[in-house]
Design a protein around this motif. Structure first.
Motif: not given
Length: 156
Positions: A137-148
């Motif tokens: 569960t990804l708590a918060h994804l800012a606009p245009h945020a990315a990860g793996a």
């Protein structure tokens, strides 16, 4: 033993699992990948390298990666990523950072808190080989945020 079909099926299963409703409901894109971890020795030094899964055999260690990106202009909160483990693999170890399911994705929790029925019907502590799904569960994804997100598995 050549397992090209297994590698392709595992990658396909992961890709199909990631292309589900989460993409339609949110501006988050997901892309799955699987690689084989190989131990090589060069100039007397041993190191682990990642390679495409062209051939896998029982005991090979795999790295499953899910890359995510918020392609929208608004933040996304509590985004859930659920990956079913392909049947020909087992979770390598409980590395934390995610919840797991041992009942086909019906319920989730930390592996150390879950139980399964043994062959006699008694309950026993769940083990990595009992895991059927992994969920982050990804708590918060800012606009245009990315990860793996990653987990290790072993070919059965």
């Amino acid at each position: 033993m050549n397992r090209n079909i297994l590698a392709s099926a595992a990658a396909l299963a992961l890709g199909l699992a990631l292309a589900g409703p989460a993409m339609a409901a949110e501006p988050v894109s997901l892309k799955g990948d699987v690689q084989v971890e190989k131990t090589v020795t060069e100039n007397g030094a041993t190191k682990t390298v990642l390679a495409p899964p062209t051939t896998v055999v029982p005991g090979d260690r795999l790295l499953f990666t899910t890359r995510y990106s918020n392609d929208g202009d608004k933040p996304v909160d509590n985004f859930v990523v659920t990956n079913p483990l392909p049947a020909p693999v087992r979770l390598a170890a409980d590395e934390g950072g995610y919840d797991v399911s041992v009942d086909g994705g019906k319920s989730f929790g930390k592996l150390a808190t879950l139980t399964v029925a043994d062959t006699a019907g008694a309950r026993r502590a769940a083990q990595p080989e009992d895991v059927t799904h992994i969920r982050w569960t990804l708590a918060h994804l800012a606009p245009h945020a990315a990860g793996a997100l990653e987990y290790h598995a072993v070919v059965r």
